[in-house]
Every structure is written in C-alpha cells, then in structure tokens.
Design an enzyme around this catalytic site. Structure first.
Site, short mmCIF file in Angstrom:
data_model
loop_
_atom_site.label_atom_id
_atom_site.label_comp_id
_atom_site.label_asym_id
_atom_site.label_seq_id
_atom_site.Cartn_x
_atom_site.Cartn_y
_atom_site.Cartn_z
CB SER A 68 26.64 36.18 67.53
OG SER A 68 26.20 35.26 66.52
N1 SAH Z 1 22.04 33.29 65.68
C1 SAH Z 1 22.24 32.44 66.91
C2 SAH Z 1 23.76 32.11 66.63
C3 SAH Z 1 24.15 31.05 65.95
S1 SAH Z 1 25.56 30.01 65.70
C4 SAH Z 1 21.92 33.28 68.01
O1 SAH Z 1 21.65 34.18 68.14
O2 SAH Z 1 22.00 32.50 69.31
C5 SAH Z 1 25.39 29.39 64.18
C6 SAH Z 1 24.24 28.38 64.22
O3 SAH Z 1 24.24 28.05 62.88
C7 SAH Z 1 24.37 27.09 65.17
O4 SAH Z 1 23.37 27.07 65.92
C8 SAH Z 1 24.70 26.14 63.97
O5 SAH Z 1 24.05 24.93 64.67
C9 SAH Z 1 23.70 26.55 62.86
N2 SAH Z 1 24.08 26.02 61.51
C10 SAH Z 1 25.26 25.53 61.20
N3 SAH Z 1 25.02 25.10 59.84
C11 SAH Z 1 23.71 25.36 59.41
C12 SAH Z 1 22.88 25.07 58.38
N4 SAH Z 1 23.44 24.58 57.02
N5 SAH Z 1 21.52 25.22 58.54
C13 SAH Z 1 21.08 25.95 59.71
N6 SAH Z 1 21.86 26.01 60.62
C14 SAH Z 1 23.07 25.81 60.57
#
Ligand code: SAH
Length: 232
Positions: A68
């Site tokens: 993000s």
């Molecule tokens: N917080 C992260 C950015 C995350 S992007 C950072 O600091 O880098 C969102 C993430 O959510 C992705 O990696 C995606 O694979 C994950 N995601 C999507 N759906 C999800 C679910 N149902 N449960 C857990 N993770 C999920």
C-alpha cells in the site's frame, strides 16, 4: 532523483494535513510517525521497485498484489489508536510492511495472507529483519483468526464488498477496525468500525480509497452472505 525516506515522511505529514477534513486528524500520532521511520520500505519491495520505495504510491509485490501507499499505511495505523499493550489482527499481509509498522507499536501482530507464496516470503522477510512479535498465517482472513481473538484493533488491507460479521465479532469492546468497502477494482470507502464498551458498533466512512480486492471463496461467502455491522 530517487526519493529518500525523509521525503516519504514529509509527504505523509503533508497529505495528513490535506485530508484532515475527512480523517479528523491534522497530523498522525508521533509514535505512528516514528514507526514509519523505523521500517525501511525498501526492504519490502524487490528489483527495480526499490528505486521507488520512498514514493507515496503503491508498488507491485508479485501475484498481482501491491504494497500500500505509505500515507495509507500511516493513516490506517493511526485510525485504530493502538497502544503498546494492543493485540492486533491484519488481513492481507502482502509484503509484511504494514505488519512491521504495527509491530513497533503493539504487543503482538497476527496477520493473515491468502496467497501462500506471499505469506511465506513475508514470514521469511520479517524473521530476517528481526521482528519477533509478528505471526503470519497462510489462509483466508475473511473469518479472522478465531484462536487468537479478540483483538484491540483489526486492519484489513484489501477491499471487501461488505463488513464481515466475523471480524466485527473478533473486536474487543472499545476496539477499532479499518476496512476498505466497495466494488472490486473500483472506488471504495475506507470505513472505521468502532465497537463501544457495551458491544454495539458504530461505522463511519473516512474517505475514498482504492485497494486490491479481498478475495472471498464461494464457500466462505455462503456462511455469511449478508455480513454487515450492527450499527447502533
Ligand atoms: N498490507 C500489505 C498490502 C496488502 S495488498 C503490505 O503491507 O504489503 C492486499 C493483500 O491481501 C494481498 O497480498 C492479497 O493476496 C491479500 N488478500 C486478498 N484476499 C485475502 C483474504 N481473503 N484473506 C487474506 N488475505 C487476502
């Protein structure tokens, strides 16, 4: 010229001022800004993306996912009002960056990532960087992490179509959750869910945002097709 971390921090402060009318916060807590300073975003991206690590924008981390925008990480961290005693759940570990920022501020971070390869690389990265109070689980976070609940704060870093009731249930009285809600790949609103001491929840929209989707399996959705908060 590539940006440095000082630039990143001043951009966050500037944007916090610009968005104060939405967020109600002119500036973020000093502890949050310190945590942002302590975590080197460069360590959470790879290859050419390292050159852009201190720019205030999301960057690719593989598997179609992104780390993000730093301002958004600071905002979400600030909005949940954590303390050094807090036990926090993050849904969407991605690179592990948000978890690392939280780890400086709270007692324990639990974080769930749906894509096993991302979960594993985040786990290894956080371990190599010496983070001891972060536990990564490779699973869907739609139902939270029951065994570790309840939490003082929950940060969801992927956009859902509705607020999952299981996450609301896993908040302690007095706890807060931030979660982007809206249509996948379109406009979403960052929602702040606050559970009162009596257990009723209050939900406010903070501002318009854009996140990668929270992926929910058909079988998961059937369990809670209309999950929503009990607004009071
Ligand atoms: N917080 C992260 C950015 C995350 S992007 C950072 O600091 O880098 C969102 C993430 O959510 C992705 O990696 C995606 O694979 C994950 N995601 C999507 N759906 C999800 C679910 N149902 N449960 C857990 N993770 C999920």
């Amino acid at each position: 010229m590539y940006k440095n971390q000082e630039h990143m921090l001043s951009t966050i402060l500037q944007e916090a001022k610009f968005t104060a009318s939405y967020t109600g916060r002119e500036a973020f807590d000093e502890r949050v800004m310190q945590a942002m300073q302590l975590v080197n975003r460069k360590a959470f991206v790879s290859g050419d993306n390292k050159d852009f690590a201190f720019e205030n924008r999301p960057l690719p981390i593989g598997h179609g996912q992104t780390i993000s925008q730093p301002y958004m990480v600071a905002l979400m961290t600030d909005l949940v009002d954590v303390t050094p005693k807090s036990i926090v759940l993050e849904i969407g570990t991605g690179s592990g960056y948000q978890a690392a920022v939280l780890s400086h501020l709270v007692r324990q971070v639990y974080t769930v990532e749906k894509i096993p390869e991302l979960a594993e690389s985040a786990r290894q990265r956080l371990e190599a960087l010496g983070y001891k109070n972060v536990e990564v689980r490779s699973d869907s976070g739609y139902h939270g992490w029951k065994e570790k609940a309840p939490f003082d704060a929950i940060i969801v870093t992927a956009a859902a179509t509705h607020i999952p009731q299981s996450l609301v249930d896993q908040l302690k009285p007095g706890a807060r959750m931030v979660i982007p809600i809206g249509l996948p790949h379109m406009y979403q609103e960052l929602m702040l869910v606050a559970k009162g001491k009596g257990g009723t929840t209050h939900t406010d929209s903070v501002m318009g945002v854009s996140f990668v989707p929270l992926v929910i399996g058909d079988d998961e959705d059937l369990i809670n097709p209309n999950g929503s908060s009990n607004a009071d």
